[in-house]
Scaffold this motif. Sequence first.
Motif, PDB file in Angstrom:
ATOM      1  N   HIS A 385       0.837  -1.198   0.000  1.00 59.90           N
ATOM      2  CA  HIS A 385       0.000   0.000   0.000  1.00 59.90           C
ATOM      3  C   HIS A 385       0.874   1.251   0.000  1.00 59.90           C
ATOM      4  O   HIS A 385       1.923   1.292   0.660  1.00 59.90           O
ATOM      5  CB  HIS A 385      -0.928   0.033   1.219  1.00 59.90           C
ATOM      6  N   ASP A 386       0.423   2.254  -0.754  1.00 59.58           N
ATOM      7  CA  ASP A 386       1.081   3.556  -0.783  1.00 59.58           C
ATOM      8  C   ASP A 386       0.443   4.437   0.283  1.00 59.58           C
ATOM      9  O   ASP A 386      -0.745   4.758   0.205  1.00 59.58           O
ATOM     10  CB  ASP A 386       0.946   4.196  -2.161  1.00 59.58           C
ATOM     11  N   LEU A 387       1.233   4.806   1.280  1.00 56.00           N
ATOM     12  CA  LEU A 387       0.756   5.606   2.412  1.00 56.00           C
ATOM     13  C   LEU A 387       1.341   7.007   2.307  1.00 56.00           C
ATOM     14  O   LEU A 387       2.559   7.169   2.187  1.00 56.00           O
ATOM     15  CB  LEU A 387       1.193   4.959   3.725  1.00 56.00           C
ATOM     16  N   VAL A 388       0.486   8.015   2.344  1.00 56.59           N
ATOM     17  CA  VAL A 388       0.921   9.411   2.234  1.00 56.59           C
ATOM     18  C   VAL A 388       0.277  10.206   3.357  1.00 56.59           C
ATOM     19  O   VAL A 388      -0.932  10.109   3.589  1.00 56.59           O
ATOM     20  CB  VAL A 388       0.550  10.014   0.870  1.00 56.59           C
ATOM     21  N   LEU A 389       1.079  11.011   4.032  1.00 57.79           N
ATOM     22  CA  LEU A 389       0.633  11.918   5.081  1.00 57.79           C
ATOM     23  C   LEU A 389       1.097  13.313   4.709  1.00 57.79           C
ATOM     24  O   LEU A 389       2.273  13.506   4.370  1.00 57.79           O
ATOM     25  CB  LEU A 389       1.250  11.494   6.425  1.00 57.79           C
ATOM     26  N   THR A 390       0.184  14.293   4.739  1.00 55.23           N
ATOM     27  CA  THR A 390       0.571  15.680   4.470  1.00 55.23           C
ATOM     28  C   THR A 390       0.176  16.557   5.647  1.00 55.23           C
ATOM     29  O   THR A 390      -0.894  16.391   6.235  1.00 55.23           O
ATOM     30  CB  THR A 390      -0.060  16.227   3.181  1.00 55.23           C
TER      31      THR A 390
END
Length: 481
Positions: A385-390
Amino acid sequence: MRTRPPAGRGRVALALSALLGSTVLAAVPLTGTASAAADGVAVQYRTSATGATADQSEPWLKVRNTGSSTVQLSQVKVRYYFKADSASASYRFACSWAVKGCANITGTFGTLAHPTSTADRYLEIGFTSGAGSLAPGTDTSDMQLRFYQSTWQTLNQADDYSFSAARTSYADWSKVTAQLGGSTVWGTAPEGNDPTDPTDPTDPTDPTDPPGGGQSLFDDFSYTSYTDPAIAAHGWNVRSNSGGPGVPGATWDPSKVTFPTVSGNTVMNLETSTAGTAESTRQTEVVSRSTKFKNGTYAARVKFSDTPKSGPDGDHLVQTFFTINDLKAPMADDYSEYDFEYLPNGGWGESGNIIYTTSWETYNPDPWQAVNQHTEGRQSYNGWHDLVLTIDNSSIKYYIDGQLFGTHDAQYLPERPMSINFNQWLIDLAGQTSTTARAYDEQVDYVLHVKDQVLTPAQVAAKVAAYRTAGTKFVDEVPAS
């Protein structure tokens, strides 16, 4: 990362009910009004679930090429608009049958920025390249689609913008919209919700090229072993010291952090094992030595595992990607932590698969108190899974596989810089009481941080691809705080 339940588990002494996030779908800001076009594609609609209430909604669709040139279906997006049955409701998409093949049809959910009395969500239908093309005057034929609440509670369709009980045979329907190459060419969206808004992070017109500049950390985890001197040189610590989180008395074992080659690429593998006792339990953690990361974009490609690679299943396992700084005192207001936590076998009162994203303001370890906001998804996340936090100056956003999973409020923004961390550990030994040895893997393909820039998931993917094309295995431009 502590041994604790996230907020909402009934152990928070503060009045947190107003602070807690609920499960959200891809929240997409949309503005303007969509308009019909005379050329491009048209959408026909019918339903076989005609009741005002139903266990699932069945928007059956056809897309027809009304233009004079061939249309690649991968360039087409169709949106069906509906009113959620509750603010916390989550939905699942399914394809029962399609002439183009269900494997070639995608369905994702979004939240409207400007809710109306008949719509605050939408189902967006897309196509893979395997769906092929449409010659002028042809259509996709049947696409028998459906969606339902993840709890299988009854749906109220009567207040859904795109629903019509009278449509029992295919006919043009303007209450669904279609985009072709990023431009709306069919239908009228609920007022104020044009799907071609250029600020929409999942819109096909959104550029995938990341913005220029930006001080970045990128690591492809191309190491030979946990003793590789490059690991420390690149700012990482493979944990060996004792303490929480996890099973009291367990060992944090650096030798269980390895770097195998998977599909031609080196990945970081964190193994956690146990034979049902604290003495036999081995947990793993990799931590950035520097606490210099604050606002900007954080991303990692992580493989979660629902089952052990050996031995019996059932342990209350936590697999993570997170940022954190130290708690200087109980309830200190300059504490910060932002988590992706996957529990494949439940724990903290949950009996099955669940993922949490949690933004922390502060906590007190004893007696347990917490101030945080979380979003949860009760389903399997087994696999990559591609996990992104901004993090910017207004909110914290969590993305999973390109879709917005949760947005958390400004009161949880960080006051101090943090470290970047991965770990895998056991909440307790109650999930599986066998004394047979078992071991679980969590794998990490890469990690990326871009200081003070908010990137879309597509821009993250493009930036990572650019590093790999250039043969860059590691770079750290982020200055010490």
